[in-house]
Enzyme design. Structure first.
Site, mmCIF file in Angstrom:
data_model
loop_
_atom_site.group_PDB
_atom_site.id
_atom_site.type_symbol
_atom_site.label_atom_id
_atom_site.label_comp_id
_atom_site.label_asym_id
_atom_site.label_seq_id
_atom_site.Cartn_x
_atom_site.Cartn_y
_atom_site.Cartn_z
ATOM 1 N N ASN A 8 21.665 25.105 -4.891
ATOM 2 C CA ASN A 8 23.251 25.331 -4.738
ATOM 3 C C ASN A 8 23.289 25.810 -6.287
ATOM 4 O O ASN A 8 23.948 25.393 -6.932
ATOM 5 C CB ASN A 8 24.178 24.076 -4.603
ATOM 6 N N LYS A 10 26.134 27.705 -6.619
ATOM 7 C CA LYS A 10 27.736 27.627 -7.007
ATOM 8 C C LYS A 10 28.163 28.910 -7.544
ATOM 9 O O LYS A 10 27.541 29.774 -7.221
ATOM 10 C CB LYS A 10 27.968 26.340 -7.926
ATOM 11 N N HIS A 91 31.231 21.057 1.228
ATOM 12 C CA HIS A 91 30.847 20.648 -0.255
ATOM 13 C C HIS A 91 32.102 20.020 -0.828
ATOM 14 O O HIS A 91 33.239 20.423 -0.643
ATOM 15 C CB HIS A 91 30.668 21.619 -0.876
ATOM 16 N N GLU A 93 33.334 20.174 -3.763
ATOM 17 C CA GLU A 93 34.352 20.923 -4.525
ATOM 18 C C GLU A 93 35.142 21.621 -3.644
ATOM 19 O O GLU A 93 36.219 22.097 -4.054
ATOM 20 C CB GLU A 93 33.256 21.922 -5.326
ATOM 21 N N GLU A 159 26.263 13.356 -0.567
ATOM 22 C CA GLU A 159 26.445 13.873 -1.942
ATOM 23 C C GLU A 159 27.498 12.649 -2.263
ATOM 24 O O GLU A 159 28.936 13.009 -2.375
ATOM 25 C CB GLU A 159 26.798 15.083 -2.151
ATOM 26 N N GLY A 165 26.967 16.436 -10.651
ATOM 27 C CA GLY A 165 27.245 17.129 -12.089
ATOM 28 C C GLY A 165 27.483 16.209 -13.187
ATOM 29 O O GLY A 165 27.982 16.607 -14.238
ATOM 30 N N SER A 201 23.028 15.322 -9.052
ATOM 31 C CA SER A 201 22.341 14.964 -10.395
ATOM 32 C C SER A 201 20.887 14.906 -10.050
ATOM 33 O O SER A 201 20.230 14.303 -10.726
ATOM 34 C CB SER A 201 22.903 13.731 -11.199
HETATM 35 P P1 PGA Z 1 24.359 18.508 -9.252
HETATM 36 O O1 PGA Z 1 25.220 19.247 -7.985
HETATM 37 O O2 PGA Z 1 23.128 18.449 -8.717
HETATM 38 O O3 PGA Z 1 24.784 19.554 -10.000
HETATM 39 O O4 PGA Z 1 24.972 17.285 -9.337
HETATM 40 C C1 PGA Z 1 24.784 18.968 -6.584
HETATM 41 C C2 PGA Z 1 25.894 19.470 -5.803
HETATM 42 O O5 PGA Z 1 27.056 19.905 -6.084
HETATM 43 O O6 PGA Z 1 25.444 20.033 -4.536
#
Ligand code: PGA
Length: 238
Positions: A8, A10, A91, A93, A159, A165, A201
């Site tokens: 991803n 982003k 997601h 976010e 997740e 993150g 992560s």
């Molecule tokens: P990350 O993000 O691997 O940077 O923790 C995962 C995601 O948001 O899908």
């Protein structure tokens, strides 16, 4: 069947990065149909063309309506026509920053499925919800999957928001418990079996252990997927 590894990006990387990224993936891994890279919508065409045979392109979002006065949005059919075979829905976010609620996400999911896209539906609890993760996940699943008849194109991504993150990875036990729970709720309420990916992560140093868990059907990788070599090393951990 190898586990599904999903990147991803982003809102990161640029058109100029696509060629080198794909070249590095080709150098390190073999395409087996289970590698997906979710890129910004405007890059779908370029990415899907460049990555043919090595990785599939995924969109990070789409609108639920087929068309209409939704300035700035793109429909499920548009991302599919641009080269996406997968789309992320729900997601954290988007749930958090764009206030997307289960009912709205359910409309997106159904619209994406009706266009023939595979949907990676993200669920997960926030840090303050950790002790009641079961009720949070259950609500996201039951409301998110309302009216779905066919689960063949649905993949769930667990997740935990506190692990995205942050560098804080869920423990093996956290992952196993949540994945088992998600599978049991989908089975109980919809009579379906779905694969469940872990996200939060994931990086080259922990991917092997996470992917070794039999409850984990793949991973969704944010930060560590921006660099092709890191992403390739996660793919090679399967
Ligand atoms: P990350 O993000 O691997 O940077 O923790 C995962 C995601 O948001 O899908």
């Amino acid at each position: 069947m190898s586990k599904l590894i999903v990147a991803n990006w982003k809102m990161n990387n640029s058109f100029a990065d696509i060629q080198d990224y794909v070249k590095e993936l080709r150098r390190q891994v073999k395409g087996d149909g289970n590698i997906v890279v979710c890129v910004p919508s405007v890059m779908l065409k370029d990415f899907s063309t460049s990555a043919r045979g090595i990785a599939q392109a995924g969109a990070q979002n789409c609108h639920y309506a087929e068309k209409g006065a939704f300035t700035g949005e793109v429909s499920a059919k548009m991302v599919k026509d641009a080269g996406a075979t997968y789309v992320l829905v729900g997601h954290s976010e988007r749930r958090e920053n764009f206030n997307e609620k289960n009912e709205f996400l359910n409309k997106k999911l159904n619209s994406a499925l009706s266009c023939g896209l595979k949907v990676i539906f993200c669920v997960g609890e926030k840090l303050e919800e950790k002790t009641k993760y079961k009720s949070v996940l259950k609500k996201q699943i039951i409301e998110g999957f309302a009216h779905v008849k066919d689960f063949a194109n649905i993949i769930v991504a667990y997740e935990p928001v506190w692990a995205i993150g942050t560098g804080m990875v869920a423990t093996d036990l956290d992952i196993e418990r949540a994945h088992k729970f998600i599978k049991s709720v989908v089975k109980e309420y919809f009579g379906a079996v779905v694969p469940v990916l872990y996200g939060g992560s994931v990086k080259p140093s922990n991917a092997k252990e996470i992917l070794a868990n039999p409850e984990v059907d793949g991973v969704l990788v944010g930060g560590a997927s921006l660099n092709a070599s890191d992403f390739a090393s996660i793919i090679l951990s399967r």
